[in-house]
Design a protein around this motif. Structure first.
Motif, PDB file in Angstrom:
ATOM      1  N   SER A 183       0.901   4.087  -3.041  1.00  0.00           N
ATOM      2  CA  SER A 183       0.675   5.515  -2.708  1.00  0.00           C
ATOM      3  C   SER A 183       1.930   6.396  -3.095  1.00  0.00           C
ATOM      4  O   SER A 183       1.531   7.614  -3.691  1.00  0.00           O
ATOM      5  CB  SER A 183       0.334   5.497  -1.029  1.00  0.00           C
ATOM      6  OG  SER A 183      -0.632   4.713  -0.756  1.00  0.00           O
ATOM      7  N   PHE A 242       0.567  -1.451  -0.208  1.00  0.00           N
ATOM      8  CA  PHE A 242      -0.052   0.060   0.085  1.00  0.00           C
ATOM      9  C   PHE A 242       0.983   1.331  -0.105  1.00  0.00           C
ATOM     10  O   PHE A 242       0.483   2.293  -0.589  1.00  0.00           O
ATOM     11  CB  PHE A 242      -0.878  -0.017   1.350  1.00  0.00           C
ATOM     12  CG  PHE A 242      -1.873   1.039   1.306  1.00  0.00           C
ATOM     13  CD1 PHE A 242      -3.000   1.378   0.767  1.00  0.00           C
ATOM     14  CD2 PHE A 242      -1.271   2.183   1.961  1.00  0.00           C
ATOM     15  CE1 PHE A 242      -3.771   2.392   0.726  1.00  0.00           C
ATOM     16  CE2 PHE A 242      -2.155   3.201   2.284  1.00  0.00           C
ATOM     17  CZ  PHE A 242      -3.285   3.439   1.502  1.00  0.00           C
ATOM     18  N   ALA A 243       1.973   1.124   0.893  1.00  0.00           N
ATOM     19  CA  ALA A 243       2.889   2.497   0.793  1.00  0.00           C
ATOM     20  C   ALA A 243       3.461   2.605  -0.437  1.00  0.00           C
ATOM     21  O   ALA A 243       3.586   3.838  -1.082  1.00  0.00           O
ATOM     22  CB  ALA A 243       3.632   2.307   1.810  1.00  0.00           C
ATOM     23  N   LEU A 272       0.642   1.956   8.328  1.00  0.00           N
ATOM     24  CA  LEU A 272      -0.244   2.345   7.221  1.00  0.00           C
ATOM     25  C   LEU A 272      -0.958   1.435   6.984  1.00  0.00           C
ATOM     26  O   LEU A 272      -0.818   0.214   7.527  1.00  0.00           O
ATOM     27  CB  LEU A 272       0.730   2.355   5.910  1.00  0.00           C
ATOM     28  CG  LEU A 272       1.543   3.732   5.650  1.00  0.00           C
ATOM     29  CD1 LEU A 272       2.574   3.574   4.590  1.00  0.00           C
ATOM     30  CD2 LEU A 272       0.781   4.939   5.549  1.00  0.00           C
ATOM     31  N   ARG A 295       3.891  13.383   5.836  1.00  0.00           N
ATOM     32  CA  ARG A 295       2.948  14.054   5.048  1.00  0.00           C
ATOM     33  C   ARG A 295       2.553  15.356   5.686  1.00  0.00           C
ATOM     34  O   ARG A 295       2.176  16.482   4.989  1.00  0.00           O
ATOM     35  CB  ARG A 295       1.659  13.032   4.689  1.00  0.00           C
ATOM     36  CG  ARG A 295       0.549  13.983   3.789  1.00  0.00           C
ATOM     37  CD  ARG A 295       1.138  14.290   2.533  1.00  0.00           C
ATOM     38  NE  ARG A 295      -0.154  14.909   1.595  1.00  0.00           N
ATOM     39  CZ  ARG A 295      -0.329  16.244   1.503  1.00  0.00           C
ATOM     40  NH1 ARG A 295       0.370  16.954   2.419  1.00  0.00           N
ATOM     41  NH2 ARG A 295      -1.269  16.617   0.612  1.00  0.00           N
ATOM     42  N   ARG A 327      -3.428   6.591   6.117  1.00  0.00           N
ATOM     43  CA  ARG A 327      -3.680   6.627   4.830  1.00  0.00           C
ATOM     44  C   ARG A 327      -2.378   6.986   4.001  1.00  0.00           C
ATOM     45  O   ARG A 327      -2.059   6.603   2.928  1.00  0.00           O
ATOM     46  CB  ARG A 327      -4.719   7.630   4.229  1.00  0.00           C
ATOM     47  CG  ARG A 327      -6.188   7.211   4.939  1.00  0.00           C
ATOM     48  CD  ARG A 327      -6.934   8.360   4.361  1.00  0.00           C
ATOM     49  NE  ARG A 327      -8.241   8.249   4.980  1.00  0.00           N
ATOM     50  CZ  ARG A 327      -9.370   9.080   4.698  1.00  0.00           C
ATOM     51  NH1 ARG A 327      -8.930  10.330   4.225  1.00  0.00           N
ATOM     52  NH2 ARG A 327     -10.544   8.898   4.894  1.00  0.00           N
ATOM     53  N   GLU A 328      -1.486   7.804   4.901  1.00  0.00           N
ATOM     54  CA  GLU A 328      -0.230   8.150   4.259  1.00  0.00           C
ATOM     55  C   GLU A 328       0.605   8.427   5.440  1.00  0.00           C
ATOM     56  O   GLU A 328       0.053   8.493   6.724  1.00  0.00           O
ATOM     57  CB  GLU A 328      -0.305   9.557   3.596  1.00  0.00           C
ATOM     58  CG  GLU A 328      -1.034   9.748   2.327  1.00  0.00           C
ATOM     59  CD  GLU A 328      -1.068  11.121   2.021  1.00  0.00           C
ATOM     60  OE1 GLU A 328      -0.435  11.336   0.969  1.00  0.00           O
ATOM     61  OE2 GLU A 328      -1.880  11.816   2.058  1.00  0.00           O
ATOM     62  N   ARG A 365       1.968   6.662  -6.954  1.00  0.00           N
ATOM     63  CA  ARG A 365       0.554   7.609  -7.239  1.00  0.00           C
ATOM     64  C   ARG A 365       1.025   9.084  -7.064  1.00  0.00           C
ATOM     65  O   ARG A 365       0.605   9.927  -7.821  1.00  0.00           O
ATOM     66  CB  ARG A 365      -0.595   7.195  -6.555  1.00  0.00           C
ATOM     67  CG  ARG A 365      -1.909   8.123  -6.645  1.00  0.00           C
ATOM     68  CD  ARG A 365      -3.032   7.235  -6.149  1.00  0.00           C
ATOM     69  NE  ARG A 365      -4.207   8.129  -6.081  1.00  0.00           N
ATOM     70  CZ  ARG A 365      -4.367   9.094  -5.137  1.00  0.00           C
ATOM     71  NH1 ARG A 365      -3.565   9.284  -4.134  1.00  0.00           N
ATOM     72  NH2 ARG A 365      -5.584   9.839  -5.465  1.00  0.00           N
ATOM     73  N   ARG A 366       1.328   9.544  -5.700  1.00  0.00           N
ATOM     74  CA  ARG A 366       1.803  10.963  -5.410  1.00  0.00           C
ATOM     75  C   ARG A 366       2.953  11.326  -6.514  1.00  0.00           C
ATOM     76  O   ARG A 366       2.674  12.415  -6.978  1.00  0.00           O
ATOM     77  CB  ARG A 366       2.398  10.851  -4.006  1.00  0.00           C
ATOM     78  CG  ARG A 366       1.156  10.938  -3.042  1.00  0.00           C
ATOM     79  CD  ARG A 366       1.739  11.518  -1.862  1.00  0.00           C
ATOM     80  NE  ARG A 366       2.564  10.650  -1.180  1.00  0.00           N
ATOM     81  CZ  ARG A 366       2.771   9.474  -0.531  1.00  0.00           C
ATOM     82  NH1 ARG A 366       1.482   8.821  -0.348  1.00  0.00           N
ATOM     83  NH2 ARG A 366       3.653   8.787  -0.051  1.00  0.00           N
ATOM     84  N   GLN A 392      -6.062  13.130   0.166  1.00  0.00           N
ATOM     85  CA  GLN A 392      -5.574  12.145  -0.660  1.00  0.00           C
ATOM     86  C   GLN A 392      -6.000  12.197  -2.252  1.00  0.00           C
ATOM     87  O   GLN A 392      -5.563  11.404  -2.926  1.00  0.00           O
ATOM     88  CB  GLN A 392      -5.756  10.741  -0.037  1.00  0.00           C
ATOM     89  CG  GLN A 392      -4.962  10.416   0.961  1.00  0.00           C
ATOM     90  CD  GLN A 392      -5.525  11.053   2.250  1.00  0.00           C
ATOM     91  OE1 GLN A 392      -6.706  11.149   2.556  1.00  0.00           O
ATOM     92  NE2 GLN A 392      -4.433  11.561   3.289  1.00  0.00           N
TER      93      GLN A 392
END
Length: 348
Positions: free
Chosen positions: A36, A32-33, A183, A195, A190-191, A39-40, A159
């Protein structure tokens, strides 16, 4: 993202003293990390498009799944902007409502199953334009084009990087903070907590407690959710919140952190018989039976899903948001920035 029922099972583990079962989820959390982060980076590099509107956008969000007081804060800030002469609109994902590709404007008479309970609550609480849709940028454009909004507040939009934001406010639950710090799904994040350093403001949400003041400077920038009054669900009278001081009441809720609602009532002097459903769960008439002959109290979010014809003596707990000095100063700075952003937009 995890569904409400999965979250309800995992939350005691996330906010507990550690549980070996979470280690079984560590590889999934690592994946997941990684996803994410990619994606960022794709948004930052321009590989994924970011919509920029010709009006300012304020995002109110959090790092954790579940409730942290975002929606009441969005409601309060939107009304503050309206009182100051702005024409604010609110964007919501419409969680719990029908999934839709094209955004729609929420009406006061909309069905929660269609637009989502939080979006409907925001519409009824503020009377301001609210739009829901899968793509927040499209929903924001609808507010701008159809409702003549000159500023947009995105509820739970931290997000959602497809919409450019001019200001980010991150809300943290002061009681639970970040749980075990892991996470999803091994933890509630979620982050990563790193962040927070990129946000414009980080505010801590506190629930009213007897003898504790939100003005305490040791608490940092934050806000207090305070029970303001009780409103009869059937549209009748309103009562002061301490009308049930020392009395037993029933409290039904389908929010992510039901203990916060129950604690608010305890702080108001109530003796609470509570019933908690999964976050965003539908509420049917039989769910009210546990209350017996006791007065039944609901949150504003839950009240939009309850038919007043189901029973008498049902009260909606209307809350107010109180910023402490640090958060109030930060909000004044944010409004000043929005004013500067509005100047070139007004000349277009």
């Amino acid at each position: 993202m995890l569904g409400p029922r999965a979250g309800r099972y995992l939350e005691p583990l996330w906010y507990g003293n550690g549980d070996w079962r979470l280690w079984l989820l560590a590889p999934v959390a690592g994946l997941f990390a990684a996803v994410s982060a990619v994606r960022r980076a794709a948004y930052a590099a321009g590989a994924l498009s970011v919509a920029r509107l010709p009006i300012p956008v304020v995002v109110v969000g959090n790092l954790t799944v579940g409730g942290s007081g975002k929606s009441p804060l969005v409601s309060a800030l939107a009304q503050e902007l309206a009182a100051a002469g702005w024409r604010p609109g609110i964007v919501s994902r419409g969680y719990g409502g029908s999934t839709r590709e094209q955004p729609v404007l929420v009406q006061a008479e909309s069905a929660p199953a269609s637009v989502g309970d939080e979006a409907l609550m925001l519409k009824r609480a503020t009377g301001l334009p609210v739009a829901v849709g899968q793509r927040r940028a499209a929903a924001a454009r609808l507010l701008m084009d159809s409702a003549n909004c000159d500023v947009v507040i995105s509820d739970d939009g931290l997000q959602h990087y497809g919409l450019h934001r001019d200001v980010e406010i991150v809300v943290v639950d002061a009681e639970r903070e970040f749980g075990n710090g892991w996470l999803l799904p091994a933890g509630p994040l979620r982050e990563s907590r790193t962040r927070l350093s990129r946000a414009d403001a980080v505010w801590f949400k506190h629930v009213e407690r007897t003898g504790i003041s939100v003005a305490d400077p040791q608490r940092g920038p934050g806000f207090l959710l305070r029970a303001r009054q009780l409103r009869a669900l059937n549209g009748g009278e309103s009562k002061p919140v301490d009308i049930f001081d020392g009395q037993q009441v029933a409290a039904l809720t389908a929010i992510a952190h039901p203990e916060a609602f129950f604690s608010t009532l305890v702080a108001a002097g109530c003796v609470v018989r509570g019933c908690a459903l999964p976050d965003h769960a539908d509420i049917v008439s039989n769910d009210l039976d546990f209350a017996g002959d006791l007065p039944l109290l609901l949150t504003e979010k839950d009240a939009v899903k309850v038919d007043p014809r189901w029973r008498d003596d049902v009260w909606v707990v209307e809350t107010s948001v109180e910023l402490n000095a640090a958060a109030a100063a930060a909000w004044r700075d944010i409004v000043g920035r929005l004013e500067e952003l509005r100047k070139p937009h007004a000349a277009c």
